[in-house]
Design a protein around this motif. Structure first.
Motif, PDB file in Angstrom:
ATOM      1  N   PHE A 131      -7.652  20.867 -40.408  1.00 22.78           N
ATOM      2  CA  PHE A 131      -7.540  21.457 -39.079  1.00 22.78           C
ATOM      3  C   PHE A 131      -8.950  21.571 -38.547  1.00 22.78           C
ATOM      4  CE2 PHE A 131      -7.430  25.011 -42.004  1.00 22.78           C
ATOM      5  CZ  PHE A 131      -8.114  26.055 -41.400  1.00 22.78           C
ATOM      6  N   THR A 132      -9.108  21.270 -37.278  1.00 23.16           N
ATOM      7  CA  THR A 132     -10.442  21.090 -36.705  1.00 23.16           C
ATOM      8  C   THR A 132     -11.242  22.377 -36.593  1.00 23.16           C
ATOM      9  OG1 THR A 132      -9.607  21.244 -34.433  1.00 23.16           O
ATOM     10  CG2 THR A 132      -9.736  19.035 -35.430  1.00 23.16           C
ATOM     11  N   ARG A 133     -10.583  23.522 -36.655  1.00 26.72           N
ATOM     12  CA  ARG A 133     -11.308  24.798 -36.594  1.00 26.72           C
ATOM     13  C   ARG A 133     -11.660  25.328 -37.978  1.00 26.72           C
ATOM     14  NH1 ARG A 133      -7.701  28.295 -32.473  1.00 26.72           N
ATOM     15  NH2 ARG A 133      -6.028  27.528 -33.778  1.00 26.72           N
ATOM     16  N   CYS A 134     -11.390  24.570 -39.003  1.00 26.73           N
ATOM     17  CA  CYS A 134     -11.657  24.969 -40.387  1.00 26.73           C
ATOM     18  C   CYS A 134     -13.165  25.030 -40.613  1.00 26.73           C
ATOM     19  CB  CYS A 134     -11.020  23.960 -41.329  1.00 26.73           C
ATOM     20  SG  CYS A 134     -11.329  24.216 -43.070  1.00 26.73           S
ATOM     21  N   ALA A 178      -0.749  23.220 -32.899  1.00 24.26           N
ATOM     22  CA  ALA A 178      -0.836  23.988 -31.654  1.00 24.26           C
ATOM     23  C   ALA A 178      -2.227  23.870 -31.037  1.00 24.26           C
ATOM     24  CB  ALA A 178      -0.490  25.457 -31.911  1.00 24.26           C
ATOM     25  N   HIS A 179      -3.240  23.768 -31.871  1.00 23.17           N
ATOM     26  CA  HIS A 179      -4.611  23.637 -31.379  1.00 23.17           C
ATOM     27  C   HIS A 179      -5.086  22.186 -31.382  1.00 23.17           C
ATOM     28  CE1 HIS A 179      -9.018  23.415 -31.831  1.00 23.17           C
ATOM     29  NE2 HIS A 179      -8.979  24.325 -30.875  1.00 23.17           N
ATOM     30  N   GLU A 233      -6.421  15.087 -27.836  1.00 26.78           N
ATOM     31  CA  GLU A 233      -7.788  15.122 -27.324  1.00 26.78           C
ATOM     32  C   GLU A 233      -8.743  15.793 -28.307  1.00 26.78           C
ATOM     33  OE1 GLU A 233      -4.860  14.525 -24.255  1.00 26.78           O
ATOM     34  OE2 GLU A 233      -5.075  16.257 -25.579  1.00 26.78           O
ATOM     35  N   VAL A 234      -8.314  16.884 -28.914  1.00 27.33           N
ATOM     36  CA  VAL A 234      -9.144  17.595 -29.891  1.00 27.33           C
ATOM     37  C   VAL A 234      -9.385  16.711 -31.114  1.00 27.33           C
ATOM     38  CG1 VAL A 234      -9.204  19.574 -31.469  1.00 27.33           C
ATOM     39  CG2 VAL A 234      -8.485  19.898 -29.092  1.00 27.33           C
ATOM     40  N   LEU A 235      -8.341  16.048 -31.585  1.00 23.84           N
ATOM     41  CA  LEU A 235      -8.496  15.164 -32.747  1.00 23.84           C
ATOM     42  C   LEU A 235      -9.377  13.964 -32.415  1.00 23.84           C
ATOM     43  CD1 LEU A 235      -4.919  15.279 -34.275  1.00 23.84           C
ATOM     44  CD2 LEU A 235      -6.998  16.316 -35.192  1.00 23.84           C
ATOM     45  N   THR A 237      -1.102  14.344 -35.392  1.00 23.31           N
ATOM     46  CA  THR A 237      -0.626  15.683 -35.064  1.00 23.31           C
ATOM     47  C   THR A 237       0.866  15.586 -34.781  1.00 23.31           C
ATOM     48  OG1 THR A 237      -1.041  17.641 -33.717  1.00 23.31           O
ATOM     49  CG2 THR A 237      -1.157  15.527 -32.579  1.00 23.31           C
ATOM     50  N   GLY A 238       1.491  16.686 -34.513  1.00 19.72           N
ATOM     51  CA  GLY A 238       2.912  16.708 -34.216  1.00 19.72           C
ATOM     52  C   GLY A 238       3.253  17.936 -33.408  1.00 19.72           C
ATOM     53  N   LYS A 239       4.513  18.205 -33.281  1.00 18.43           N
ATOM     54  CA  LYS A 239       4.966  19.380 -32.547  1.00 18.43           C
ATOM     55  C   LYS A 239       4.775  20.632 -33.376  1.00 18.43           C
ATOM     56  CE  LYS A 239       8.376  17.217 -29.635  1.00 18.43           C
ATOM     57  NZ  LYS A 239       9.753  17.287 -29.152  1.00 18.43           N
ATOM     58  N   ASP A 240       4.348  21.699 -32.721  1.00 14.78           N
ATOM     59  CA  ASP A 240       4.245  23.000 -33.364  1.00 14.78           C
ATOM     60  C   ASP A 240       5.598  23.675 -33.249  1.00 14.78           C
ATOM     61  OD1 ASP A 240       3.218  25.269 -34.560  1.00 14.78           O
ATOM     62  OD2 ASP A 240       2.450  26.080 -32.682  1.00 14.78           O
TER      63      ASP A 240
END
Length: 70
Positions: free
Chosen positions: A4-7, A41-42, A46-48, A66-69
């Motif tokens: 996860f990108t905020r890790c 969800a995050h 675009e974030v990835l 990614t997928g659906k939250d």
């Protein structure tokens, strides 16, 4: 791999190791790298994309999914 990108810790270390894998498989086009986010969800497309760019992921070799939250 799962990321996860905020890790703040282990994901960065793991991604840096995958950069090394990407370099080592450069002459093996049949080998791909796939990372799945555990925070859809995050981690939008675009974030990835920005995360992939940050680590110089080679298009069509290293995929971030990614997928659906739910």
């Amino acid at each position: 791999g799962f990321i996860f990108t905020r890790c703040p810790g282990i994901c960065i270390d793991m991604t840096n190791q995958l950069v090394r894998v990407q370099e080592s498989i450069a002459k093996s086009p049949e080998v791909k790298i796939v990372c799945f986010t555990v925070d859809p969800a995050h981690d939008t497309v675009e974030v990835l994309k920005a995360y992939a760019d940050r680590y110089k992921a080679v298009k069509d070799r290293w995929y971030f999914l990614t997928g659906k939250d739910t």
